[in-house]
Design a protein around this motif. Structure first.
Motif, PDB file in Angstrom:
ATOM      1  N   PRO A 180       0.831  -1.217   0.000  1.00  0.00           N
ATOM      2  CA  PRO A 180       0.000   0.000   0.000  1.00  0.00           C
ATOM      3  C   PRO A 180       0.860   1.259   0.000  1.00  0.00           C
ATOM      4  CG  PRO A 180      -0.761  -1.577   1.655  1.00  0.00           C
ATOM      5  CD  PRO A 180       0.565  -2.078   1.160  1.00  0.00           C
ATOM      6  N   ASP A 181       0.427   2.265  -0.747  1.00  0.00           N
ATOM      7  CA  ASP A 181       1.143   3.543  -0.781  1.00  0.00           C
ATOM      8  C   ASP A 181       1.014   4.229   0.573  1.00  0.00           C
ATOM      9  OD1 ASP A 181       2.424   5.782  -2.430  1.00  0.00           O
ATOM     10  OD2 ASP A 181       0.697   6.776  -1.536  1.00  0.00           O
ATOM     11  N   SER A 182       2.148   4.701   1.120  1.00  0.00           N
ATOM     12  CA  SER A 182       2.151   5.289   2.464  1.00  0.00           C
ATOM     13  C   SER A 182       1.302   6.554   2.546  1.00  0.00           C
ATOM     14  CB  SER A 182       3.587   5.594   2.906  1.00  0.00           C
ATOM     15  OG  SER A 182       4.213   6.514   2.022  1.00  0.00           O
ATOM     16  N   VAL A 183       1.235   7.316   1.452  1.00  0.00           N
ATOM     17  CA  VAL A 183       0.432   8.540   1.457  1.00  0.00           C
ATOM     18  C   VAL A 183      -1.054   8.192   1.513  1.00  0.00           C
ATOM     19  CG1 VAL A 183      -0.187  10.621   0.173  1.00  0.00           C
ATOM     20  CG2 VAL A 183       2.199   9.862   0.248  1.00  0.00           C
ATOM     21  N   GLU A 184      -1.451   7.138   0.794  1.00  0.00           N
ATOM     22  CA  GLU A 184      -2.857   6.708   0.827  1.00  0.00           C
ATOM     23  C   GLU A 184      -3.225   6.205   2.222  1.00  0.00           C
ATOM     24  OE1 GLU A 184      -3.472   3.854  -2.229  1.00  0.00           O
ATOM     25  OE2 GLU A 184      -3.093   5.262  -3.866  1.00  0.00           O
ATOM     26  N   ILE A 185      -2.287   5.497   2.865  1.00  0.00           N
ATOM     27  CA  ILE A 185      -2.529   5.032   4.228  1.00  0.00           C
ATOM     28  C   ILE A 185      -2.702   6.224   5.163  1.00  0.00           C
ATOM     29  CG2 ILE A 185      -1.493   3.828   6.193  1.00  0.00           C
ATOM     30  CD1 ILE A 185      -0.111   1.990   4.178  1.00  0.00           C
ATOM     31  N   ALA A 186      -1.850   7.237   4.997  1.00  0.00           N
ATOM     32  CA  ALA A 186      -1.929   8.435   5.839  1.00  0.00           C
ATOM     33  C   ALA A 186      -3.247   9.178   5.623  1.00  0.00           C
ATOM     34  CB  ALA A 186      -0.744   9.356   5.547  1.00  0.00           C
TER      35      ALA A 186
ATOM     36  N   TYR B 126       0.974  16.236  12.699  1.00  0.00           N
ATOM     37  CA  TYR B 126       2.070  15.458  13.291  1.00  0.00           C
ATOM     38  C   TYR B 126       1.770  13.952  13.223  1.00  0.00           C
ATOM     39  CZ  TYR B 126       5.146  13.501  16.886  1.00  0.00           C
ATOM     40  OH  TYR B 126       6.060  12.729  17.564  1.00  0.00           O
ATOM     41  N   LEU B 127       0.563  13.570  13.635  1.00  0.00           N
ATOM     42  CA  LEU B 127       0.187  12.157  13.636  1.00  0.00           C
ATOM     43  C   LEU B 127       0.118  11.593  12.212  1.00  0.00           C
ATOM     44  CD1 LEU B 127      -2.606  12.233  16.372  1.00  0.00           C
ATOM     45  CD2 LEU B 127      -0.305  11.273  16.595  1.00  0.00           C
ATOM     46  N   THR B 128      -0.389  12.400  11.277  1.00  0.00           N
ATOM     47  CA  THR B 128      -0.485  11.953   9.888  1.00  0.00           C
ATOM     48  C   THR B 128       0.896  11.711   9.301  1.00  0.00           C
ATOM     49  OG1 THR B 128      -2.560  13.192   9.602  1.00  0.00           O
ATOM     50  CG2 THR B 128      -1.430  12.493   7.604  1.00  0.00           C
ATOM     51  N   ASN B 129       1.858  12.571   9.646  1.00  0.00           N
ATOM     52  CA  ASN B 129       3.235  12.381   9.184  1.00  0.00           C
ATOM     53  C   ASN B 129       3.855  11.129   9.784  1.00  0.00           C
ATOM     54  OD1 ASN B 129       4.642  14.555   7.382  1.00  0.00           O
ATOM     55  ND2 ASN B 129       3.230  15.711   8.680  1.00  0.00           N
ATOM     56  N   LEU B 130       3.545  10.850  11.050  1.00  0.00           N
ATOM     57  CA  LEU B 130       4.061   9.631  11.684  1.00  0.00           C
ATOM     58  C   LEU B 130       3.568   8.391  10.943  1.00  0.00           C
ATOM     59  CD1 LEU B 130       3.823  10.156  15.563  1.00  0.00           C
ATOM     60  CD2 LEU B 130       5.872  10.138  14.138  1.00  0.00           C
TER      61      LEU B 130
END
Length: 206
Positions: free
Chosen positions: A57-63, A115-119
């Motif tokens: 899964p793409d990390s940006v889509e997960i975020a 902050y949490l979304t970046n983590l």
């Protein structure tokens, strides 16, 4: 979606999986189920390689999914649009209800969500991907307010010739102040304090 693919070699099976899943080799995760085996005299009973594969899964889509779920739990149902540039990814939230609840006092809730979304986005990633959140053009309005504040306090400092400390701010907001006053004659800025109490002091410069 996980698929099972066979090939004469593992590399051939991987290539088939990449094609069937319409992805890239970098985004493919696979597990070898069966190694290829040569039969009698290298011909009879040849056994192909077999792998199970799926797309990472793409990390940006997960975020983005994490952000959508989180704000939903806060009782908000905003539309999230994504804009990508070379140095960052912007998630712009368009809320239909109380935007103030998502922004919080001086943007603290928005900062926490960012902050949490970046983590979530960068967990386990080798290359850091920076995500910024905005809602109702809050970032631009906040920037303009900070720049106006900086100029007002700078004028005061030049008049009374005494340092003046601003309220605690995050690193991004402090940078806005520093940049705005960098070319203003008669004053200089520096950051003092630590943690949540880090703030800017504007001083007269002779």
């Amino acid at each position: 979606m996980t698929i099972t693919v066979s090939g004469k070699t593992i590399e051939e099976a991987i290539a088939k999986a990449v094609s069937e899943l319409q992805t890239t080799r970098e985004q493919l995760s696979y597990q070898v189920i069966e190694e290829p085996q040569k039969g009698f005299l290298g011909i009879i009973g040849v056994k192909p390689a077999k792998i199970e594969a799926h797309v990472i899964p793409d990390s940006v889509e997960i975020a983005q999914s994490f952000l959508q779920t989180t704000v939903s739990l806060m009782g908000q149902e905003p539309t999230i649009t994504k804009t990508e540039s070379n140095d960052k990814i912007l998630f712009h939230l368009t809320a239909t209800e109380d935007t103030g609840r998502l922004i919080g006092k001086r943007g603290q809730t928005l900062e926490s969500l960012e902050y949490l979304t970046n983590l979530v986005c960068n967990r386990g990633e080798q290359k850091y991907r920076r995500i910024e959140l905005d809602i109702g053009d809050y970032r631009e309005r906040r920037k303009q307010a900070l720049e106006q504040l900086a100029l007002r306090v700078a004028d005061k400092v030049k008049t009374i010739k005494q340092p003046s400390a601003l309220e605690p701010m995050n690193a991004l907001e402090r940078k806005i102040i520093h940049e705005k006053l960098k070319r203003v004659k008669g004053v200089e800025t520096r950051s003092e304090g630590s943690g949540l109490g880090r703030h800017i002091v504007i001083l007269p410069r002779h």
